[in-house]
Design a protein around this motif. Sequence first.
Motif, mmCIF file in Angstrom:
data_model
loop_
_atom_site.group_PDB
_atom_site.id
_atom_site.type_symbol
_atom_site.label_atom_id
_atom_site.label_comp_id
_atom_site.label_asym_id
_atom_site.label_seq_id
_atom_site.Cartn_x
_atom_site.Cartn_y
_atom_site.Cartn_z
ATOM 1 N N THR A 252 43.941 33.813 50.431
ATOM 2 C CA THR A 252 44.245 32.277 50.342
ATOM 3 C C THR A 252 43.225 31.694 51.466
ATOM 4 N N GLU A 253 43.221 30.434 51.582
ATOM 5 C CA GLU A 253 42.660 29.692 52.684
ATOM 6 C C GLU A 253 43.027 30.104 53.824
ATOM 7 N N ASP A 254 44.167 30.504 54.276
ATOM 8 C CA ASP A 254 44.553 30.766 55.549
ATOM 9 C C ASP A 254 44.580 32.371 55.975
ATOM 10 N N ARG A 255 44.008 33.077 54.641
ATOM 11 C CA ARG A 255 43.998 34.595 54.658
ATOM 12 C C ARG A 255 42.792 34.838 54.016
ATOM 13 N N GLN A 256 41.717 34.537 54.389
ATOM 14 C CA GLN A 256 40.539 34.563 53.659
ATOM 15 C C GLN A 256 40.006 36.182 53.563
ATOM 16 N N ASN A 257 40.420 36.939 54.556
ATOM 17 C CA ASN A 257 39.912 38.350 54.363
ATOM 18 C C ASN A 257 40.797 39.306 53.732
ATOM 19 N N ASP A 258 42.045 38.754 53.171
ATOM 20 C CA ASP A 258 43.053 39.531 52.310
ATOM 21 C C ASP A 258 42.502 39.558 51.008
ATOM 22 N N ILE A 259 41.349 39.647 50.587
ATOM 23 C CA ILE A 259 40.631 39.726 49.233
ATOM 24 C C ILE A 259 40.451 41.229 48.576
ATOM 25 N N LEU A 260 40.231 41.357 47.540
ATOM 26 C CA LEU A 260 40.029 42.676 47.072
ATOM 27 C C LEU A 260 38.421 42.790 47.138
ATOM 28 N N HIS A 261 38.128 43.633 48.217
ATOM 29 C CA HIS A 261 36.717 43.948 48.767
ATOM 30 C C HIS A 261 35.716 44.651 47.788
ATOM 31 N N HIS A 262 36.585 45.640 47.085
ATOM 32 C CA HIS A 262 36.031 46.461 46.081
ATOM 33 C C HIS A 262 36.758 46.854 44.789
ATOM 34 N N GLY A 263 36.511 46.244 43.935
ATOM 35 C CA GLY A 263 37.455 46.363 42.658
ATOM 36 C C GLY A 263 36.765 45.963 41.425
ATOM 37 N N ALA A 264 37.432 46.260 40.223
ATOM 38 C CA ALA A 264 36.838 46.045 38.777
ATOM 39 C C ALA A 264 38.051 45.652 37.926
ATOM 40 N N LEU A 265 37.692 45.095 36.958
ATOM 41 C CA LEU A 265 38.528 44.615 35.878
ATOM 42 C C LEU A 265 38.256 45.271 34.693
ATOM 43 N N GLU A 266 39.609 45.925 33.989
ATOM 44 C CA GLU A 266 39.173 46.622 32.754
ATOM 45 C C GLU A 266 40.445 46.182 31.771
ATOM 46 N N VAL A 267 40.186 46.194 30.365
ATOM 47 C CA VAL A 267 40.859 45.744 29.476
ATOM 48 C C VAL A 267 41.290 47.096 28.438
ATOM 49 N N GLY A 268 42.302 47.180 28.105
ATOM 50 C CA GLY A 268 42.633 48.467 27.213
ATOM 51 C C GLY A 268 43.336 48.187 25.679
ATOM 52 N N GLU A 269 43.439 49.332 25.065
ATOM 53 C CA GLU A 269 43.890 49.547 23.838
ATOM 54 C C GLU A 269 44.894 50.490 23.502
ATOM 55 N N LYS A 270 45.627 50.774 22.476
ATOM 56 C CA LYS A 270 46.493 51.922 22.136
ATOM 57 C C LYS A 270 47.268 52.223 23.198
ATOM 58 N N ILE A 271 48.746 51.479 23.154
ATOM 59 C CA ILE A 271 49.543 51.514 24.066
ATOM 60 C C ILE A 271 50.391 52.798 23.803
ATOM 61 N N VAL A 272 51.083 53.368 24.739
ATOM 62 C CA VAL A 272 51.864 54.635 24.788
ATOM 63 C C VAL A 272 52.983 54.563 25.640
ATOM 64 N N GLY A 273 54.145 55.148 25.405
ATOM 65 C CA GLY A 273 55.227 55.087 26.328
ATOM 66 C C GLY A 273 56.301 54.230 26.012
ATOM 67 N N SER A 274 57.307 54.258 26.752
ATOM 68 C CA SER A 274 58.581 53.307 26.317
ATOM 69 C C SER A 274 58.256 51.850 26.691
ATOM 70 N N LYS A 275 59.340 51.184 26.353
ATOM 71 C CA LYS A 275 58.916 49.831 26.700
ATOM 72 C C LYS A 275 59.079 49.304 28.247
#
Length: 476
Positions: free
Chosen positions: A391-414
């Motif tokens: 945020t503007e007042d907490r500019q260092n609370d960002i994700l410094h190292h990360g990735a975005l992924e998308v997935g398919e084939k759901i398993v498990g309960s609701k």
Amino acid sequence: RHNLKYFDKMRCLRKRSAVSFLGILVVCLLFMNLYIEDSYVLEGDKQLIRETATHQLNPERYVHSFKDLSNFSGSINISYRYLAGTPLPRKRYLTIGLSSVKRKKGNYLLETIKSIFEQSSYEELKEIAVVVQLADFDSAWCEGMVQDISQKFAHHIIAGRLIVIHVPEDYYPVLDGLKRNYNDPEDRVKFRSKQNVDYAFLLNFCANLSDYYVMLEDDVRCSKNFLTAVKKVITSREGSYWVTLEFSKLGYIGKLYHSHDLPRLAHFLLMFYQEMPCDWLLIHFRGLLAQKEVIRFKPSLFQHMGYYSSYKGAENKLKDDDFEEESFDIPDNPPANLHTNMNVFENYEASKAYSSIDEYFWGKAPSTGDFYGIVFEKPIKISKIKIVTGTEDRQNDILHHGALEVGEKIVGSKKGRQCTTYLRLGEFKNGNFEITDVEHKVLFDINCMRILVTKSQKEWLIIRSISVWTSQTPNQ
């Protein structure tokens, strides 16, 4: 002759006793009704009736008032004058209500109506109705305004999407000698009290015209395609409880309601018309109906454009700095379950990052392998994704190292569903991620999306917003 005088005297005594008895009976009935369980009667209403019952009132008038106040779901019995337009032939999606009075300086009503229509597409115009209430008791001013409106917007009146109405002064309650709350001068109390009644009458008229209702003031500029933006927001809130959605942070501008709540709101404004300004009453109404927090969307769809107030022509240059006039792209954010294995700080839970409201997710220093997951209720095609951290007042609370992924084939309960396979779409840069044309890069229908922490960090993590735009719905 002596007997006749005696009988006349007894007859008069009986009449006086009957009148006194009826008065006492009315007051007793009122007190009894205070303890009757009625889901529509609020504690504030009971207090008002309790206070009023201690005063000497005309019994017939009091009984009529009490019946009106008890029936919150019913309309208020008022005869409206149609100054332009006729009753709507069919129900619309959204009614836009405006109440206007003569101003000492400036007049913005025509510009406001023009903005509503000009900023709407032809398809959007089919789904809206605009109701203008001329709430001034100066008949010459009303006639002049009707002529101007009829000349400039004749085709909208003929098309049945613009109505101009007026309520005669006889229907208004007492406006002089009211309580001077907040040490306001008498004329200020009269002005704001009448304004509450004006809005109550307008809400009452609009109760059955559409599914939703938005209130504007008479000096407002609209954002382009505001109806489409409103519809997207309503769809995104499907299944969640709300009383008021706000599309401006100013006054009584851009406040959206379910039309079925309008009768109760109209009664509420009438009951407390002399207590405080309308925008303060709206806060109490929302709270009484169990919506504790403001639900306001950014950017704002409506902007205050007047320079002079309708009260004494005083300067009023308030502006909404979150307003964007040009068409903007509001994300779809389809329904989804949200979860994370990060250590959440206080009540900044995962759901707050996926909302279009001004709030965010906040987690304590994440480690490698931590994630924020989204499992969509239905498989979707995605066209664009945008994620902002910090945020503007907490500019260092960002994700410094990360990735975005998308997935398919759901398993498990609701409750604990997750995808078995993921495709990485890219890395975060300076705490942000944005990608377009996703449907051309991902060949499967997307069930899941996750933000993955690829390297531990000492700083905490704020996920300010997650925005997802969808393309065509996949075949189920």
